[in-house]
Write an enzyme that holds these catalytic residues in place. Structure first.
Site, PDB file in Angstrom:
ATOM      1  N   ASP A 275       0.870  -1.184   0.000  1.00  0.00           N
ATOM      2  CA  ASP A 275       0.000   0.000   0.000  1.00  0.00           C
ATOM      3  C   ASP A 275       0.904   1.231   0.000  1.00  0.00           C
ATOM      4  O   ASP A 275       2.075   1.135  -0.369  1.00  0.00           O
ATOM      5  CB  ASP A 275      -0.947  -0.028   1.195  1.00  0.00           C
ATOM      6  CG  ASP A 275      -2.293   0.632   0.905  1.00  0.00           C
ATOM      7  OD1 ASP A 275      -2.276   1.779   0.415  1.00  0.00           O
ATOM      8  OD2 ASP A 275      -3.337   0.023   1.169  1.00  0.00           O
ATOM      9  N   ASP A 276       0.383   2.374   0.410  1.00  0.00           N
ATOM     10  CA  ASP A 276       1.181   3.603   0.377  1.00  0.00           C
ATOM     11  C   ASP A 276       2.402   3.481   1.286  1.00  0.00           C
ATOM     12  O   ASP A 276       2.309   2.972   2.412  1.00  0.00           O
ATOM     13  CB  ASP A 276       0.329   4.788   0.830  1.00  0.00           C
ATOM     14  CG  ASP A 276      -0.917   4.968  -0.020  1.00  0.00           C
ATOM     15  OD1 ASP A 276      -0.817   4.858  -1.253  1.00  0.00           O
ATOM     16  OD2 ASP A 276      -1.992   5.206   0.559  1.00  0.00           O
TER      17      ASP A 276
END
Length: 469
Positions: free
Chosen positions: A259-260
């Site tokens: 993810d980020d």
């Protein structure tokens, strides 16, 4: 005034990272052993008292639960909180453990060959109430499992080591997530709440069940020298997520994530608006990110308490979906403003920049249907990218455009199979100077604007001259 605020912020950050020296580790009942000799590290505080996990029954065989050993250590060492603080040393070995709670004026130090293995027994993970700025869990409507390393209402805490390892053994939790068998939200590796003067540094974090590092409702946070690695398809394994925090510095980190790599947050819909705790005075520098399905730096989507005064520089993104992404939606409310990014390199990207005004779901049906977020004052400077599919996808909200977007000295090299239109823009306003390829019309070229203004000025002068003849 802005310069004064920035100067104060820099001074506070410098004070935050000052002053550790060599720390000596002794067993409580024996002379120091050969494996527990003097070691050095930089920390915000030094400690007057030290102990080893083995003094409290810790066993590093990778099988024996050490949850009780950790808690016994904290219970004993808490007596020193007003006597110079205490340090717990984790020697070489593999220490299976469930969630445990930290104490104030405390350092947790991991030997370079020490590994904390997160237990896969749910009974070793207490369940907490939902965060007040979220109203519910992220994976399920109810509560959430406590993080592996957890602390609340703390002052002066250091979690560090000689690049020791914390392994979340996340596959157990990822399978539960994919099979929709979670009753509560998955645990994070490290979560610090309602605390101040916190340092998390020089560790390797592997396979988190969900987010890796989550400081929330806290201030004066230093995250430094972390290596964070998770499979790129693992769900929601964000790297570092400062959330409703003030005065945070993230530097010298390497992150491979599902993810980020860094996600800046401040609460979800009406719950974040009601609490009203923004993330502000954030510095991110010397970050390297690999995240094929997410962003190097994301702002949102849970940004309802506000995000402001963010500085990011010397960022490298490799094989990452987007370099910088702002995520929000109608109903979020809040704001993202005064964001400055410079000196960023990107290699093999889907987008260099993205903004999404229709991102994500809502906590529940109680969100305010007319709570429009304000996105204003977003600055990109000195950016170079290559092998990019699309330069930017910038989509605001109809009737409530994202404004004050400024790009200068930006060069995006497109991939061989790039989109025919390198820019997609809607409901935004801004300016661009020295940007390649030529940006969309909504990012009006700065030099063209100057020429237009000069022409208008000339016309006005001629009109006034003719009027008074």
């Amino acid at each position: 005034m802005r310069s004064l605020i920035l100067l104060i912020h820099v001074v506070v950050c410098l004070l935050l990272i000052g002053g550790g020296d060599s720390r000596k580790v002794f067993k409580l009942s024996e002379e120091k052993s050969e494996s527990e000799s003097t070691f050095e590290y930089n920390a915000i505080s030094c400690r007057a008292h030290s102990a080893s996990l083995t003094d409290f029954g810790g066993v590093g065989d990778g099988k024996t639960s050490n949850t009780k050993a950790f808690q016994a250590a904290f219970n004993h060492l808490s007596q020193y909180s007003t006597q110079g603080g205490a340090q717990l040393y984790v020697p070489a070995g593999k220490y299976l453990t469930g969630s445990f709670n930290l104490i104030s004026h405390f350092t947790l130090y991991l030997h370079k060959e020490a590994v904390l293995l997160a237990s896969q027994d749910p009974q070793e993970w207490p369940v907490l109430k939902p965060l007040p700025s979220y109203g519910r869990g992220r994976d399920a409507p109810g509560g959430r499992y406590a993080s592996l390393i957890f602390g609340t209402n703390l002052t002066d805490v250091v979690i560090t080591g000689d690049n020791g390892t914390i392994d979340g053994q996340g596959e157990f939790w990822w399978n539960k997530f994919h099979s929709k068998k979670l009753q509560y939200t998955r645990p994070y590796l490290i979560e610090i709440m309602f605390s101040t003067n916190v340092q998390i540094s020089h560790l390797t974090l592997l396979n988190s069940p969900s987010w890796n590092v989550h400081p929330i409702y806290s201030s004066n946070i230093l995250v430094q020298g972390l290596t964070i690695i998770a499979p790129v398809r693992s769900p929601n394994t964000d790297g570092i997520n400062p959330d409703s925090c003030t005065n945070v510095k993230i530097e010298d980190c390497y992150i491979v994530s599902g993810d980020d790599c860094v996600a800046v947050k401040s609460g979800w819909d009406q719950y974040g608006v009601s609490l009203g705790m923004p993330t502000k005075q954030l510095v991110i520098r010397r970050l390297t990110c690999v995240s094929p399905y997410s962003a190097a730096i994301a702002l949102g989507s849970e940004m309802s308490g506000g995000i402001e005064d963010v500085r990011a520089e010397d960022i490298v993104a490799i094989d990452t979906e987007s370099g910088v992404r702002i995520k929000t939606a109608v109903g979020r409310g809040g704001y993202v403003r005064d964001v400055y990014l410079r000196r960023m390199e990107m290699h093999t990207m889907k987008w260099a920049f993205t903004m999404s005004g229709d991102y994500g779901s809502h906590a529940d049906d109680g969100y305010h249907k007319k709570a429009f977020p304000e996105i204003k004052g977003i600055h990109y400077r000195d950016v170079v990218a290559d092998n990019v599919t699309m330069a930017a996808k910038l989509e605001g909200i109809a009737g409530h455009p994202f404004t004050g977007i400024c790009m200068s000295n930006v060069t995006v090299g497109l991939a061989a199979k790039a989109k025919k239109q390198p820019w997609s823009c809607a409901d935004i306003e801004g300016v661009a100077s020295g940007v390649t390829p030529t940006p969309c019309d909504l990012l009006q070229c700065y030099t063209v604007m100057i020429r237009v203004r000069v022409m208008l000025l000339v016309v006005a002068v001629i009109f006034l001259w003719m009027l008074y003849q």
